[in-house]
Design a protein around this motif. Structure first.
Motif, short mmCIF file in Angstrom:
data_model
loop_
_atom_site.label_atom_id
_atom_site.label_comp_id
_atom_site.label_asym_id
_atom_site.label_seq_id
_atom_site.Cartn_x
_atom_site.Cartn_y
_atom_site.Cartn_z
N ALA A 250 -15.93 38.16 35.54
CA ALA A 250 -14.99 40.18 35.46
C ALA A 250 -14.70 40.50 36.78
CB ALA A 250 -16.75 40.33 34.57
N GLY A 251 -15.12 39.84 37.57
CA GLY A 251 -14.71 40.55 38.80
C GLY A 251 -13.51 41.30 38.76
N SER A 252 -12.37 41.52 38.51
CA SER A 252 -11.81 42.29 38.31
C SER A 252 -11.24 43.41 37.12
CB SER A 252 -10.07 41.01 37.49
OG SER A 252 -9.97 40.85 36.17
N LEU A 253 -12.39 43.88 36.80
CA LEU A 253 -12.87 44.76 35.26
C LEU A 253 -13.89 45.46 35.99
CD1 LEU A 253 -12.67 42.71 31.96
CD2 LEU A 253 -10.89 43.45 32.92
N MET A 254 -14.32 45.51 37.64
CA MET A 254 -15.35 45.86 37.62
C MET A 254 -14.70 47.00 38.60
SD MET A 254 -18.24 43.41 39.08
CE MET A 254 -17.77 42.83 37.71
N GLN A 255 -16.01 47.20 39.33
CA GLN A 255 -15.42 48.87 41.06
C GLN A 255 -16.66 48.09 41.68
OE1 GLN A 255 -14.11 50.70 37.98
NE2 GLN A 255 -12.81 50.39 38.60
N GLY A 256 -17.87 47.60 40.81
CA GLY A 256 -18.99 47.71 41.58
C GLY A 256 -19.87 46.51 40.87
N ILE A 257 -20.61 46.09 41.77
CA ILE A 257 -21.80 45.00 41.38
C ILE A 257 -23.45 45.31 42.07
CG2 ILE A 257 -21.61 42.72 42.78
CD1 ILE A 257 -21.75 41.22 39.74
N SER A 258 -24.27 45.27 41.27
CA SER A 258 -25.83 45.91 41.77
C SER A 258 -26.61 44.09 42.53
CB SER A 258 -26.33 46.47 40.89
OG SER A 258 -26.59 46.03 38.98
N MET A 259 -27.22 44.57 43.13
CA MET A 259 -28.44 43.19 43.09
C MET A 259 -29.60 44.65 43.39
SD MET A 259 -30.03 42.66 46.05
CE MET A 259 -29.32 42.65 47.75
N HIS A 260 -30.72 44.15 43.38
CA HIS A 260 -31.83 44.62 43.39
C HIS A 260 -32.98 44.49 44.05
CE1 HIS A 260 -32.22 46.80 39.34
NE2 HIS A 260 -30.62 46.71 40.16
N TYR A 261 -33.36 44.15 45.82
CA TYR A 261 -34.26 43.29 46.06
C TYR A 261 -35.56 44.38 46.89
CZ TYR A 261 -36.48 40.60 49.99
OH TYR A 261 -37.24 40.05 50.51
N TYR A 262 -36.48 43.93 46.14
CA TYR A 262 -37.58 44.60 46.53
C TYR A 262 -38.37 43.28 48.01
CZ TYR A 262 -37.42 47.58 42.57
OH TYR A 262 -37.09 48.72 41.91
N THR A 263 -39.36 44.97 48.97
CA THR A 263 -40.21 44.00 49.38
C THR A 263 -41.56 43.82 49.37
OG1 THR A 263 -39.15 44.84 51.51
CG2 THR A 263 -41.28 44.34 52.13
N VAL A 264 -41.39 42.84 48.35
CA VAL A 264 -42.66 41.71 47.86
C VAL A 264 -42.44 40.62 48.48
CG1 VAL A 264 -43.98 40.96 45.76
CG2 VAL A 264 -42.82 43.41 45.62
N ALA A 265 -43.68 39.79 49.32
CA ALA A 265 -44.01 38.52 49.28
C ALA A 265 -44.70 37.90 48.55
CB ALA A 265 -45.43 38.67 50.06
N ASP A 266 -45.80 39.15 47.62
CA ASP A 266 -46.43 37.94 45.83
C ASP A 266 -45.99 38.53 45.17
OD1 ASP A 266 -48.38 36.62 44.79
OD2 ASP A 266 -49.52 36.08 46.04
N TRP A 267 -45.50 38.63 43.75
CA TRP A 267 -45.40 39.26 42.94
C TRP A 267 -46.86 38.59 41.82
CZ3 TRP A 267 -42.02 42.50 41.76
CH2 TRP A 267 -41.33 42.35 42.38
N GLU A 268 -47.68 38.63 42.40
CA GLU A 268 -49.00 37.99 41.56
C GLU A 268 -49.77 39.12 42.02
OE1 GLU A 268 -49.48 36.01 39.07
OE2 GLU A 268 -47.11 36.22 39.01
#
Ligand code: AHR
Length: 513
Positions: A250-268
């Protein structure tokens, strides 16, 4: 601590070959010109119907005893105006894929009450809806970024929402908007198609979501000259497979694509915002700096399908995520914010500058009272500006500036979360033709002398954000200004440029006219 030879093309550190160790003195060569613009939207914010971000944070309603303008808190409004927020993402987050926009229009007393199933089961009275959000953006002078519901919504619902916000004509949704008191279309540009569709947005596989994206985007129409910038839901952290499938299908049909990244060393075990050891401090910063490699990974995938770099990478959720403060609702994600968070913010912004050719937007999570917020409020009418707020305020000149490439020797440190650069330097030519330099010294105990070569002009404003203890934070009452920017004096002109003595755990921003 060791030193490595690092070429800094955009701003932050990235690793090259090893060089001799030169303790406590770094020479950074700043190129006279650059050609990559730091999109102002990299300084974007995010507001979700979560805890007291909207209700009590941005919005108290026109009847509130807390001073407000048409329902928006005056104190928060002013603080955000001072920040020059370029773009605000809303209504979520996970909330977005459970949000039905028609619940949030029309007379407030008639709007349905629902349970916020994602965030603590709180009752959502929908008093803050499309008009309240878009009018807030107008007051702040920022671009709205609306996240459409893909997880539990329909194509028709999204299509009508766009018509409601952007149609200037005599169309059904524009008529409905006019009935609700708004004549002119708002002209929304940024439209997110689903949020975390791999998780809370529907637990989808990338192949399935790619098809859904293709379907939805076809009905997200450009109307009456209001052209949309469609943003596909992107990866969780370093999931390059997701990006690959989306770009391929779908790259040709979008202007942007997101990404999420949180600063978490241990999700537990996220850890406490204000109580941490020295090791945990360095582990946090190393976790934060993983963003650099994660973005590079997505860039390589995107380059494969889009070598012209037409599609933007939008880091539309990022920041630190700690255990909630004692006594608060675990579903409301309310956390304090120390000098450690400020250093994470500054390191991240320098990373975004370095990747500015592909990263066109970033939205820290979140603007008020949730996660790594700019602002904390209470219902006594008090407000606190966090150390992270001050970083965003100090970095304002970088919005829209042109990156000046840097070469420098950067000291590094090992941690259980990997190697982290102890120093990060970013330079740019501002829209007014001035030069701005940001230096982050992440070391807990080493002052760093930084010689910046290749700079011409007169030193103007220089400021520093630091504190005696990286655990320091601002709080309601007497400690509201425990961590605030101050004038930075340890900088002087040299024959080649300038030299700054940057104290341990501090952020310095220097202007040159
Ligand atoms: O920012 C809090 C939540 O984190 C968002 O709702 C979601 O998208 C992410 O998982």
């Amino acid at each position: 601590m060791k030193m490595r030879n690092l070429r800094i093309f955009a701003a932050a550190a990235f690793f090259g070959c090893s060089l001799t160790i030169v303790a406590d003195n770094v020479t950074a060569k700043v190129a006279p010109e650059g050609h990559i613009t730091i999109a102002p939207e990299i300084y974007g914010q995010f507001a979700e119907h979560l805890g007291s971000c909207i209700y009590g944070g941005l919005w108290v309603g026109p009847e509130s005893p807390i001073p407000n303008t048409e329902g928006y808190r005056n104190d928060v409004l002013q603080a955000l105006k001072d920040l020059h927020v370029p773009v605000l993402r809303w209504p979520g987050g996970c909330f977005a894929d459970d949000y039905h926009w028609k619940d949030g229009i029309g007379p407030r007393e008639l709007r349905p009450k629902k349970q916020n199933t994602n965030w603590g089961g709180t009752i959502e009275d929908n008093s803050f809806g499309t008009h309240e959000f878009l009018n807030l953006c107008e007051l702040l002078g920022c671009e709205p970024y609306v996240s459409a519901n893909v997880g539990s919504g329909t194509v028709q619902e999204m299509e009508q929402w766009v018509e409601y916000m952007n149609s200037e004509n005599d169309t059904p949704m524009a008529r409905l908007r006019r009935q609700n008191g708004r004549d002119k279309a708002w002209g929304v540009k940024y439209l997110g198609v689903g949020n975390e569709s791999w998780g809370c947005g529907g637990n989808m596989r990338p192949e399935y979501y790619a098809d859904l994206y293709r379907h939805f985007q076809g009905f997200a129409r450009d109307i009456d000259g209001h052209n949309l910038y469609r943003i596909a839901c992107g990866a969780s952290g370093g999931d390059e497979h997701w990006t690959d499938v989306l770009m391929r299908e779908a790259g040709s049909l979008m202007q942007g694509i997101s990404m999420h990244y949180y600063t978490v060393a241990d999700w537990e075990n996220h850890g406490k915002a204000t109580k941490f050891s020295e090791d945990e401090y360095y582990e946090t910063l190393a976790t934060c700096c993983k963003m650099d490699g994660i973005i590079s990974g997505h860039e390589a995938v995107m380059d494969k399908y889009d070598p012209q770099k037409r599609v933007g990478l939008m880091v539309d959720e990022w920041g630190t995520w700690w255990d909630v403060e004692d006594g608060t609702n675990p579903g409301h994600l309310y956390q304090q914010n120390t000098m450690r968070d400020a250093i994470c913010a500054a390191l991240s912004l320098n990373i975004f500058h370095r990747h500015a050719e592909r990263v066109r937007m970033a939205n820290i999570a979140q603007i008020v009272n949730v996660l790594q917020s700019m602002i904390l409020t209470n219902m006594k009418g008090e407000m606190v500006l966090t150390p992270t707020y001050h970083v965003f305020e100090m970095y304002r000149p970088f919005q829209g500036a042109t990156v000046l490439p840097i070469e420098a020797n950067i000291p590094t440190q090992e941690s259980a979360q990997g190697t982290l650069p102890l120093l990060s330097v970013s330079a740019a030519r501002t829209t007014e033709g001035k030069t701005v330099i940001a230096i982050v010294n992440a070391s807990l105990d080493k002052e760093q002398t930084v010689d910046l070569d290749g700079l011409k002009g007169k030193l103007s404003r220089a400021r520093i954000l630091t504190s005696n203890d990286v655990r320091d934070y601002n709080d309601f009452g007497a400690r509201a200004n425990a961590v605030v920017p101050a004038t930075f004096k340890d900088v002087q002109g040299t024959q080649k440029g300038l030299s700054a003595k940057v104290p341990a755990s501090s952020i310095v921003v220097i202007g040159i006219n």
